[in-house]
Design a protein around this motif. Sequence first.
Motif, short mmCIF file in Angstrom:
data_model
loop_
_atom_site.label_atom_id
_atom_site.label_comp_id
_atom_site.label_asym_id
_atom_site.label_seq_id
_atom_site.Cartn_x
_atom_site.Cartn_y
_atom_site.Cartn_z
N ILE A 131 0.87 -1.27 0.12
CA ILE A 131 -0.07 -0.02 -0.03
C ILE A 131 0.87 1.21 0.01
O ILE A 131 0.80 2.28 -0.53
N ASP A 132 1.96 1.20 0.88
CA ASP A 132 3.14 2.29 0.89
C ASP A 132 3.54 2.51 -0.40
O ASP A 132 3.74 3.77 -1.05
N LEU A 133 3.95 1.47 -1.23
CA LEU A 133 4.46 1.23 -2.66
C LEU A 133 3.48 2.13 -3.76
O LEU A 133 3.83 2.98 -4.35
N GLY A 134 2.17 1.74 -3.48
CA GLY A 134 1.23 2.27 -4.38
C GLY A 134 1.12 3.67 -4.09
O GLY A 134 1.18 4.53 -5.08
N GLN A 135 1.32 4.22 -2.95
CA GLN A 135 0.97 5.55 -2.55
C GLN A 135 2.39 6.38 -3.01
O GLN A 135 2.11 7.46 -3.55
N TYR A 177 9.21 4.69 -6.24
CA TYR A 177 8.78 3.57 -5.49
C TYR A 177 9.80 2.56 -5.13
O TYR A 177 9.33 1.60 -4.50
N GLN A 178 11.01 2.94 -5.62
CA GLN A 178 11.93 1.90 -5.36
C GLN A 178 12.19 1.34 -4.15
O GLN A 178 12.42 0.21 -3.76
N GLN A 179 12.20 2.45 -3.18
CA GLN A 179 12.61 2.03 -1.87
C GLN A 179 11.28 0.99 -1.25
O GLN A 179 11.83 0.03 -0.59
N ALA A 227 -4.14 -3.93 -8.04
CA ALA A 227 -3.28 -4.87 -8.42
C ALA A 227 -2.11 -4.85 -7.76
O ALA A 227 -1.51 -6.07 -7.22
N ILE A 228 -1.65 -3.80 -7.23
CA ILE A 228 -0.30 -3.80 -6.24
C ILE A 228 -0.53 -4.39 -5.14
O ILE A 228 0.25 -5.17 -4.70
N LYS A 229 -1.82 -4.13 -4.55
CA LYS A 229 -2.19 -4.33 -3.03
C LYS A 229 -2.04 -5.78 -3.00
O LYS A 229 -1.89 -6.49 -2.01
N ALA A 230 -2.49 -6.55 -4.23
CA ALA A 230 -2.64 -7.89 -4.19
C ALA A 230 -1.32 -8.95 -4.55
O ALA A 230 -1.21 -10.21 -4.64
N VAL A 231 -0.22 -8.25 -4.86
CA VAL A 231 0.93 -8.69 -5.18
C VAL A 231 1.43 -9.72 -3.99
O VAL A 231 2.19 -10.73 -4.25
#
Lengths: 452, 452
Positions: free
Chosen positions: A53-57, A65-67, A113-117
């Motif tokens: 979720i942080d990545l998506g944000q 979003y690399q970190q 989709a990112i959340k579901a990874v």
Amino acid sequence: MKVAKFGGSSVASAEQLKKVANIIQGDKQRKAIVVSAPGKRFSEDIKVTDLLIDLGQAYQDSQNYQQELDAVLTRFRSIVEQLKLSTDVLTEIESDVKDIIQSDYTIELKLEAIKAVGEDSLAKVLSLYLQSLGMNATYLNPQEAGIIVSDQPGSAQILEESFDKLYQLRNREEIVVIPGFFGYTKEGKLVTFSRGGSDITGSIVAAGAQAELYENFTDVDSVYCVNPQIVDNPKEITSLTYKEMRELSYAGFSVFHAEALIPAFKAKIPVCIKNTNNPDGLGTIIVSRKEVRGNPVVGIASDAGFLSLYVSKYLMNREIGFGRRLLNILEDEGISYEHTPSGIDDLSVIIRESQLTPEKEETIINRIKNELQPDAVYTERGLALIMIVGEEMHSYIGTAARATKALEDAEVNIEMINQGSSEVSLMFGVKAEGVNRAVQSLYRAFFETELW
Amino acid sequence: MKVAKFGGSSVASAEQLKKVANIIQGDKQRKAIVVSAPGKRFSEDIKVTDLLIDLGQAYQDSQNYQQELDAVLTRFRSIVEQLKLSTDVLTEIESDVKDIIQSDYTIELKLEAIKAVGEDSLAKVLSLYLQSLGMNATYLNPQEAGIIVSDQPGSAQILEESFDKLYQLRNREEIVVIPGFFGYTKEGKLVTFSRGGSDITGSIVAAGAQAELYENFTDVDSVYCVNPQIVDNPKEITSLTYKEMRELSYAGFSVFHAEALIPAFKAKIPVCIKNTNNPDGLGTIIVSRKEVRGNPVVGIASDAGFLSLYVSKYLMNREIGFGRRLLNILEDEGISYEHTPSGIDDLSVIIRESQLTPEKEETIINRIKNELQPDAVYTERGLALIMIVGEEMHSYIGTAARATKALEDAEVNIEMINQGSSEVSLMFGVKAEGVNRAVQSLYRAFFETELW
């Protein structure tokens, strides 16, 4: 066949996944496995889904979003390496995320989709691990499995047509590992269930496959008959019905999201709650019907944070529509209510305190004054509800007497009693400061005393 | 000053009217007297008001009402002759009726005016009788007294402006005798209150005149704490509050029409129920507030003839508006309801059985099925409600325990408990066949046992 679902803590580390593999190996009937994303390994840990979720944000805020991606990959690397699997899967996870981001999806669908990874990747890792142990296992994507859902991102609902397709899982030779938490729309868009949605996937798969058992592996041995933070070493519940579970989960029991049970409930599939860390324990089984032997009470739940909105008007009882108009005002103002105990000329509405801000309360009280012309209207906060739960309880003469005696013994005054609709529960309202004392006394009366 | 109202049995015969005159003479404060029409002298007797209704019916059907008029005149003749009054008043009654019939009123207004002849004539007779005893008494027509009402024949409502005029009754030297049961519209049309309306007149006069006491003379010594047909020789209630009276009268206590109390209630006038045949008895006094000493329970009432409409739906609790929509269906179908006990996912509506014919029930159940898609919906008939009534009862820890223990002792299963809104009552639902046993056991627990 059995459907086994493993929750976040059960798949949080390589060590946990070894236990999971052992469990799967231990019973040939465990043919469909549903997994969550890796959860917390220790209390300050961050769940993979939260990292995603942080990545998506981060992507949405700055394209950078690399970190966050690195944090996700680090979690999986630690698992993959300790399980001695090929690290190819890490490359696959990274390219999955990048593919999503570079796709022409809307931003909402990308975030879904990112959340579901997390679930998706863990399912791949687990199937590889089972294969490495020589088992006939395969990753199965929810779309391929047949989990077709409504187009409601974040709160998808299963479509009826899914169940026929899922029934074919019974014919599979191999063990299938299905990621929980998401499904696909008819148009092929990935959308997620509400939070805690892996339980929903498990329940759907069990219902579709007409499993003889849906095993829900978590990190508790079983469901206790009362909150262990209120009563020391309470008894465990070995079996309870869906309805009992639902009533208990309403007031403080949080083993399950109640929605998650619906598909299993409708298909009458028994659900077993077990501990990944103690798979030989009996666990707690949830069934659609059971025979009551001995104590008809299975559990006592409690929850604070309620308030009572009191309205009185002389001869209210003769005024057709009074109650309905009161509920209309609440609905207009977006307030849902829990119960409406009534006298002859008065009516109380029990509401969760969190719903009623002081401003909202003022608005509602003013509307009631203007629209209903009551003799009195006011709220009382600081109410706790206690549920005594058990099927058939009400056909035992003396249940209410035993319960009210226990409250008297605890010197707790009863603000409200609600019995008469549910066949499964007896509800008391008490002031919040007395609730633990009340629950302890009720526990003694129903679980530590010779009964019936 | 005191307002004294004498009911139908208190003015049924010359013998009774002598008692009434004695009572009035016995206290100089009794300055405003309100009277009913002569009631039954023995159980097969016919009330004068019923004779008048027959008279109106006969006139409406065939213009021929002489036989019915003769019956009315015979009743009054017997009174007048035994009291040794001039028979002129009989001629006056006859011409009153004929004037009404020959007037250009609508048929509805004619029937209203005919119905009221009983009270009006009795007030005239009583004032003549008081005069014959040397008292300074006079008949006072409600219009002259200031009883101005809404234009709702058969269910007139008092208008606020009446009270100022009525207050002037305080300045009168003489005793005024006012017929109960009717008032006049602003346009001067005679309209009646609902049946039992002399109590309403008494309550209005007491409120308007700011009486220090409203005495309601009837044929019982006092109100009993439980129905004497269920418990032998029950205790008498010496004092109770309006709210207690209202809750008791809801379920089987029928001393008063609850509406009748409203004006006195609003003006906080104490009401005393006394026996014309035993005026020195203590009676029962109804007050707006009282101090609770000893037993906080004042009475136990019960009434059969209720049913429960049960609706369940998994996760109903999350469905905002479910309860309101259910009540909407009932309102649409003209059904008023009593209580709505609820579980988490179910809701019962308690309704008087007489309201729900089998056809109505089918309509409602079908609408609920179609509009609310419940998992289950059905009715259960044969329910009785029991009310345990007493102000402050709920602040006594152990009330519910004592009550539920009494029901257990009586081996009566509790179908419903409703506590939490009324400060004055605790309600139980039981199967009708067990209700008397339950009430007897509750009486023993609250009135024959050392308490608190």
